[in-house]
Enzyme design. Structure first.
Site, short mmCIF file in Angstrom:
data_model
loop_
_atom_site.label_atom_id
_atom_site.label_comp_id
_atom_site.label_asym_id
_atom_site.label_seq_id
_atom_site.Cartn_x
_atom_site.Cartn_y
_atom_site.Cartn_z
N ASP A 10 0.87 -1.18 0.00
CA ASP A 10 0.00 0.00 0.00
C ASP A 10 0.91 1.23 0.00
OD1 ASP A 10 -2.23 1.73 0.32
OD2 ASP A 10 -2.00 1.71 2.49
N SER A 11 0.31 2.37 -0.29
CA SER A 11 1.05 3.62 -0.22
C SER A 11 1.50 3.90 1.22
CB SER A 11 0.17 4.76 -0.70
OG SER A 11 -1.05 4.75 0.02
N TYR A 42 -0.47 8.27 -2.36
CA TYR A 42 -0.46 8.04 -3.80
C TYR A 42 -1.67 8.74 -4.44
CZ TYR A 42 3.01 4.13 -3.56
OH TYR A 42 4.14 3.35 -3.39
N GLY A 43 -2.71 8.97 -3.63
CA GLY A 43 -4.00 9.43 -4.14
C GLY A 43 -3.97 10.74 -4.89
N CYS A 73 -4.29 -1.27 -1.94
CA CYS A 73 -4.41 0.17 -2.11
C CYS A 73 -5.30 0.41 -3.32
CB CYS A 73 -3.02 0.76 -2.35
SG CYS A 73 -3.01 2.52 -2.77
N ASN A 74 -6.37 1.16 -3.13
CA ASN A 74 -7.30 1.39 -4.23
C ASN A 74 -6.66 2.22 -5.34
OD1 ASN A 74 -10.36 0.62 -3.37
ND2 ASN A 74 -9.05 1.01 -1.62
N THR A 75 -5.90 3.24 -4.95
CA THR A 75 -5.30 4.13 -5.95
C THR A 75 -4.30 3.35 -6.82
OG1 THR A 75 -5.49 5.89 -4.31
CG2 THR A 75 -4.15 6.34 -6.23
N GLU A 152 -6.40 9.56 9.70
CA GLU A 152 -5.05 9.39 10.26
C GLU A 152 -4.91 10.22 11.54
OE1 GLU A 152 -1.90 9.58 7.42
OE2 GLU A 152 -2.64 7.74 6.49
N CYS A 184 -11.44 3.10 -0.58
CA CYS A 184 -10.14 3.54 -0.08
C CYS A 184 -9.83 2.72 1.16
CB CYS A 184 -10.19 5.02 0.26
SG CYS A 184 -8.69 5.63 1.04
N THR A 185 -8.56 2.34 1.27
CA THR A 185 -8.14 1.47 2.38
C THR A 185 -8.50 2.02 3.76
OG1 THR A 185 -6.04 2.61 2.19
CG2 THR A 185 -6.19 0.40 1.24
N HIS A 186 -8.50 3.35 3.89
CA HIS A 186 -8.73 3.95 5.21
C HIS A 186 -10.20 3.92 5.65
CE1 HIS A 186 -4.74 5.44 4.53
NE2 HIS A 186 -4.75 6.26 5.57
N1 DGL Z 1 -4.15 3.69 0.16
C1 DGL Z 1 -4.81 4.74 -0.59
C2 DGL Z 1 -6.05 4.17 -1.26
O1 DGL Z 1 -6.58 3.16 -0.89
C3 DGL Z 1 -5.18 5.92 0.29
C4 DGL Z 1 -3.99 6.74 0.74
C5 DGL Z 1 -3.24 7.38 -0.41
O2 DGL Z 1 -3.78 8.33 -1.05
O3 DGL Z 1 -2.16 6.95 -0.72
O4 DGL Z 1 -6.52 4.76 -2.21
#
Ligand code: DGL
Length: 265
Positions: A10-11, A42-43, A73-75, A152, A184-186
Protein backbone atom coordinates in the site's frame (compact mmCIF):
# COMPACT_ATOMS: atom_id res chain seq x y z
CA UNK A 1 5.28 -22.43 -3.20
CA UNK A 2 2.36 -23.06 -0.81
CA UNK A 3 4.45 -22.30 2.27
CA UNK A 4 5.81 -19.03 0.82
CA UNK A 5 4.41 -15.79 2.27
CA UNK A 6 1.81 -13.55 0.70
CA UNK A 7 2.90 -10.03 -0.22
CA UNK A 8 0.72 -6.98 0.40
CA UNK A 9 1.57 -3.41 -0.46
CA UNK A 10 0.00 0.00 0.00
CA UNK A 11 1.05 3.62 -0.22
CA UNK A 12 1.12 3.66 3.59
CA UNK A 13 -0.38 1.79 6.50
CA UNK A 14 -4.06 1.93 5.42
CA UNK A 15 -3.59 -1.37 3.54
CA UNK A 16 -3.30 -3.04 6.94
CA UNK A 17 -7.14 -3.02 6.98
CA UNK A 18 -6.89 -5.55 4.12
CA UNK A 19 -4.19 -7.51 6.00
CA UNK A 20 -6.40 -7.60 9.08
CA UNK A 21 -9.29 -9.03 7.04
CA UNK A 22 -6.92 -11.54 5.38
CA UNK A 23 -5.45 -12.66 8.72
CA UNK A 24 -8.97 -13.33 9.95
CA UNK A 25 -9.86 -15.47 6.95
CA UNK A 26 -6.45 -17.09 6.31
CA UNK A 27 -4.89 -17.50 9.76
CA UNK A 28 -2.14 -19.87 8.57
CA UNK A 29 -0.70 -17.64 5.87
CA UNK A 30 2.56 -15.74 6.47
CA UNK A 31 2.37 -12.16 5.27
CA UNK A 32 5.02 -9.64 4.19
CA UNK A 33 3.58 -6.11 4.10
CA UNK A 34 5.20 -3.11 2.46
CA UNK A 35 3.91 0.39 3.19
CA UNK A 36 5.49 3.16 1.12
CA UNK A 37 5.18 5.67 3.96
CA UNK A 38 8.05 7.80 2.64
CA UNK A 39 5.97 8.63 -0.44
CA UNK A 40 2.38 8.46 0.86
CA UNK A 41 -0.16 9.60 -0.36
CA UNK A 42 -0.46 8.04 -3.80
CA UNK A 43 -4.00 9.43 -4.14
CA UNK A 44 -2.87 12.86 -5.33
CA UNK A 45 -0.04 11.67 -7.63
CA UNK A 46 -0.03 11.20 -11.41
CA UNK A 47 -0.84 7.80 -12.95
CA UNK A 48 2.75 7.45 -14.28
CA UNK A 49 4.28 8.04 -10.85
CA UNK A 50 1.86 5.64 -9.18
CA UNK A 51 2.72 2.92 -11.73
CA UNK A 52 6.44 3.48 -11.20
CA UNK A 53 6.12 3.31 -7.39
CA UNK A 54 3.85 0.25 -7.57
CA UNK A 55 6.39 -1.64 -9.74
CA UNK A 56 9.09 -0.89 -7.14
CA UNK A 57 6.77 -2.14 -4.39
CA UNK A 58 6.20 -5.40 -6.28
CA UNK A 59 9.95 -5.92 -6.81
CA UNK A 60 10.57 -5.46 -3.09
CA UNK A 61 7.97 -8.10 -2.23
CA UNK A 62 9.26 -10.51 -4.89
CA UNK A 63 12.74 -10.19 -3.35
CA UNK A 64 11.08 -11.48 -0.16
CA UNK A 65 9.95 -14.65 -1.94
CA UNK A 66 6.20 -14.07 -1.95
CA UNK A 67 3.89 -16.48 -3.80
CA UNK A 68 1.23 -13.88 -4.70
CA UNK A 69 0.70 -10.16 -4.24
CA UNK A 70 -2.28 -8.15 -3.07
CA UNK A 71 -2.33 -4.48 -4.01
CA UNK A 72 -3.91 -3.33 -0.75
CA UNK A 73 -4.41 0.17 -2.11
CA UNK A 74 -7.30 1.39 -4.23
CA UNK A 75 -5.30 4.13 -5.95
CA UNK A 76 -2.48 1.76 -6.95
CA UNK A 77 -4.98 -0.87 -8.11
CA UNK A 78 -6.82 1.73 -10.17
CA UNK A 79 -3.72 2.90 -12.02
CA UNK A 80 -1.26 0.02 -11.96
CA UNK A 81 -2.95 -3.40 -11.84
CA UNK A 82 -2.97 -4.22 -15.60
CA UNK A 83 0.62 -2.95 -16.07
CA UNK A 84 1.89 -4.95 -13.08
CA UNK A 85 0.18 -8.13 -14.29
CA UNK A 86 1.86 -7.68 -17.64
CA UNK A 87 5.31 -7.04 -16.18
CA UNK A 88 5.48 -9.61 -13.38
CA UNK A 89 5.00 -13.34 -13.50
CA UNK A 90 3.07 -14.12 -10.31
CA UNK A 91 -0.57 -13.78 -9.27
CA UNK A 92 -1.39 -10.13 -8.51
CA UNK A 93 -4.76 -9.22 -7.04
CA UNK A 94 -6.27 -5.79 -6.57
CA UNK A 95 -9.06 -4.40 -4.45
CA UNK A 96 -11.32 -3.09 -7.22
CA UNK A 97 -12.72 -6.31 -8.72
CA UNK A 98 -13.77 -7.73 -5.34
CA UNK A 99 -15.31 -4.40 -4.28
CA UNK A 100 -17.32 -4.27 -7.50
CA UNK A 101 -18.53 -7.87 -7.10
CA UNK A 102 -19.58 -7.21 -3.50
CA UNK A 103 -21.44 -4.07 -4.56
CA UNK A 104 -23.37 -5.95 -7.21
CA UNK A 105 -23.99 -9.01 -5.03
CA UNK A 106 -27.46 -7.61 -4.40
CA UNK A 107 -29.30 -7.93 -7.73
CA UNK A 108 -31.58 -5.00 -6.84
CA UNK A 109 -28.70 -2.52 -6.56
CA UNK A 110 -29.21 0.13 -9.23
CA UNK A 111 -27.77 3.34 -7.77
CA UNK A 112 -24.24 3.24 -6.41
CA UNK A 113 -22.23 5.92 -4.62
CA UNK A 114 -18.42 5.69 -4.68
CA UNK A 115 -16.05 7.63 -2.45
CA UNK A 116 -12.28 7.42 -2.88
CA UNK A 117 -9.11 9.45 -3.33
CA UNK A 118 -8.91 11.89 -6.25
CA UNK A 119 -6.61 9.51 -8.13
CA UNK A 120 -9.02 6.58 -7.85
CA UNK A 121 -12.06 8.63 -8.90
CA UNK A 122 -10.17 10.23 -11.81
CA UNK A 123 -9.00 6.84 -13.08
CA UNK A 124 -12.68 5.84 -13.60
CA UNK A 125 -11.58 2.29 -12.76
CA UNK A 126 -14.54 1.63 -10.43
CA UNK A 127 -17.01 3.42 -12.71
CA UNK A 128 -15.90 1.34 -15.74
CA UNK A 129 -15.82 -1.94 -13.84
CA UNK A 130 -19.31 -1.37 -12.39
CA UNK A 131 -20.82 -0.23 -15.69
CA UNK A 132 -19.31 -3.24 -17.48
CA UNK A 133 -20.80 -5.68 -15.01
CA UNK A 134 -24.31 -4.21 -14.96
CA UNK A 135 -25.94 -2.00 -17.54
CA UNK A 136 -28.21 0.83 -16.50
CA UNK A 137 -26.48 1.51 -13.18
CA UNK A 138 -26.64 5.08 -11.91
CA UNK A 139 -23.25 6.02 -10.45
CA UNK A 140 -22.30 8.91 -8.20
CA UNK A 141 -18.53 9.11 -7.80
CA UNK A 142 -17.09 11.59 -5.33
CA UNK A 143 -13.43 12.30 -4.55
CA UNK A 144 -13.08 12.67 -0.79
CA UNK A 145 -9.47 13.82 -0.28
CA UNK A 146 -10.00 15.16 3.25
CA UNK A 147 -11.00 11.80 4.70
CA UNK A 148 -7.55 10.12 4.70
CA UNK A 149 -5.90 12.88 6.83
CA UNK A 150 -8.93 13.08 9.14
CA UNK A 151 -8.82 9.31 9.74
CA UNK A 152 -5.05 9.39 10.26
CA UNK A 153 -5.62 12.13 12.85
CA UNK A 154 -8.03 9.72 14.60
CA UNK A 155 -10.84 12.25 14.23
CA UNK A 156 -13.36 9.52 13.52
CA UNK A 157 -16.19 11.05 15.51
CA UNK A 158 -15.01 14.64 15.26
CA UNK A 159 -17.38 17.37 13.99
CA UNK A 160 -14.86 18.18 11.23
CA UNK A 161 -15.12 14.62 9.89
CA UNK A 162 -18.91 14.66 10.12
CA UNK A 163 -18.97 17.97 8.24
CA UNK A 164 -16.67 16.56 5.53
CA UNK A 165 -18.80 13.42 5.22
CA UNK A 166 -21.97 15.47 4.89
CA UNK A 167 -20.38 17.68 2.24
CA UNK A 168 -19.22 14.67 0.24
CA UNK A 169 -22.24 12.44 0.72
CA UNK A 170 -25.36 14.56 1.11
CA UNK A 171 -25.71 15.33 -2.63
CA UNK A 172 -25.62 11.63 -3.59
CA UNK A 173 -27.82 10.60 -0.67
CA UNK A 174 -30.36 13.25 -1.73
CA UNK A 175 -30.37 11.87 -5.28
CA UNK A 176 -30.76 8.36 -3.88
CA UNK A 177 -28.23 5.50 -3.62
CA UNK A 178 -28.74 1.84 -2.72
CA UNK A 179 -25.09 1.15 -1.87
CA UNK A 180 -22.05 3.22 -0.93
CA UNK A 181 -18.70 1.78 -1.98
CA UNK A 182 -15.88 2.75 0.39
CA UNK A 183 -13.15 2.67 -2.24
CA UNK A 184 -10.14 3.54 -0.08
CA UNK A 185 -8.14 1.47 2.38
CA UNK A 186 -8.73 3.95 5.21
CA UNK A 187 -12.50 4.16 5.00
CA UNK A 188 -13.46 0.93 6.83
CA UNK A 189 -12.58 2.85 10.02
CA UNK A 190 -15.45 5.24 9.23
CA UNK A 191 -18.06 2.44 9.16
CA UNK A 192 -19.57 3.22 12.59
CA UNK A 193 -19.88 6.96 11.96
CA UNK A 194 -21.24 6.40 8.44
CA UNK A 195 -23.76 3.90 9.76
CA UNK A 196 -24.92 6.38 12.39
CA UNK A 197 -25.97 9.04 9.90
CA UNK A 198 -26.75 7.29 6.63
CA UNK A 199 -30.24 5.87 6.11
CA UNK A 200 -30.40 2.16 7.06
CA UNK A 201 -31.37 1.10 3.54
CA UNK A 202 -28.00 2.24 2.11
CA UNK A 203 -25.66 -0.75 2.06
CA UNK A 204 -22.01 -0.02 2.93
CA UNK A 205 -19.44 -2.00 0.94
CA UNK A 206 -15.79 -1.96 1.98
CA UNK A 207 -13.08 -3.33 -0.24
CA UNK A 208 -10.92 -4.71 2.60
CA UNK A 209 -13.12 -7.62 3.62
CA UNK A 210 -14.27 -8.41 0.08
CA UNK A 211 -10.66 -8.46 -1.11
CA UNK A 212 -9.75 -10.97 1.61
CA UNK A 213 -12.57 -13.26 0.48
CA UNK A 214 -11.40 -13.01 -3.13
CA UNK A 215 -7.81 -13.73 -2.06
CA UNK A 216 -8.86 -16.87 -0.22
CA UNK A 217 -10.81 -18.09 -3.28
CA UNK A 218 -7.91 -17.36 -5.62
CA UNK A 219 -5.35 -19.14 -3.41
CA UNK A 220 -7.59 -22.17 -3.27
CA UNK A 221 -8.18 -22.09 -7.06
CA UNK A 222 -4.41 -21.84 -7.71
CA UNK A 223 -3.64 -24.53 -5.10
CA UNK A 224 -1.51 -22.02 -3.18
CA UNK A 225 -3.11 -22.23 0.27
CA UNK A 226 -0.56 -22.84 3.02
CA UNK A 227 -0.97 -26.38 4.46
CA UNK A 228 0.58 -25.36 7.79
CA UNK A 229 -1.50 -25.43 10.94
CA UNK A 230 0.77 -22.90 12.70
CA UNK A 231 -0.43 -19.33 13.14
CA UNK A 232 0.75 -17.17 10.26
CA UNK A 233 3.38 -14.48 10.84
CA UNK A 234 3.26 -10.82 9.79
CA UNK A 235 6.36 -8.86 8.80
CA UNK A 236 5.78 -5.14 8.26
CA UNK A 237 8.24 -3.06 6.23
CA UNK A 238 7.81 0.71 5.87
CA UNK A 239 9.87 3.05 3.69
CA UNK A 240 9.71 5.65 6.46
CA UNK A 241 9.48 4.84 10.14
CA UNK A 242 8.02 7.21 12.69
CA UNK A 243 6.02 7.00 15.90
CA UNK A 244 2.98 8.26 13.99
CA UNK A 245 3.14 5.38 11.48
CA UNK A 246 3.62 2.81 14.26
CA UNK A 247 0.58 4.17 16.08
CA UNK A 248 -1.45 4.14 12.86
CA UNK A 249 -0.33 0.60 12.05
CA UNK A 250 -1.69 -0.57 15.39
CA UNK A 251 -5.03 1.15 14.75
CA UNK A 252 -5.47 -0.15 11.21
CA UNK A 253 -4.43 -3.66 12.20
CA UNK A 254 -6.32 -3.63 15.49
CA UNK A 255 -3.47 -5.45 17.23
CA UNK A 256 0.19 -4.67 17.98
CA UNK A 257 2.15 -4.68 14.71
CA UNK A 258 5.30 -6.31 16.13
CA UNK A 259 8.71 -5.09 15.09
CA UNK A 260 8.42 -2.80 12.05
CA UNK A 261 11.39 -2.81 9.68
CA UNK A 262 12.69 0.05 7.57
CA UNK A 263 12.54 -0.76 3.84
CA UNK A 264 14.72 0.67 1.09
CA UNK A 265 13.27 0.35 -2.42
N1 DGL B 1 -4.15 3.69 0.16
C1 DGL B 1 -4.81 4.74 -0.59
C2 DGL B 1 -6.05 4.17 -1.26
O1 DGL B 1 -6.58 3.16 -0.89
C3 DGL B 1 -5.18 5.92 0.29
C4 DGL B 1 -3.99 6.74 0.74
C5 DGL B 1 -3.24 7.38 -0.41
O2 DGL B 1 -3.78 8.33 -1.05
O3 DGL B 1 -2.16 6.95 -0.72
O4 DGL B 1 -6.52 4.76 -2.21
Amino acid sequence: MRSAPLGFFDSGVGGLTVVRAAQHLLPHEDIVYLGDTARVPYGSKSPETIREFAAQDVRFLMDHGVKAIVIACNTATAHALPALREEFDLPILGVIGPGVEATLADPDTERVGIIATRGTIRSHAYQHALAQRRTGLILHAQAAPLLVPLIEEDWLEHPATEAALHTYLDPMVDKGIDALLLACTHYPLLMPVLRSFLPDEIRLVDSASTCAIHLSEELSRLDLLNDSTDPGTLQIHLTDLSEQFEMLARRFLNHPPGKIRRATL
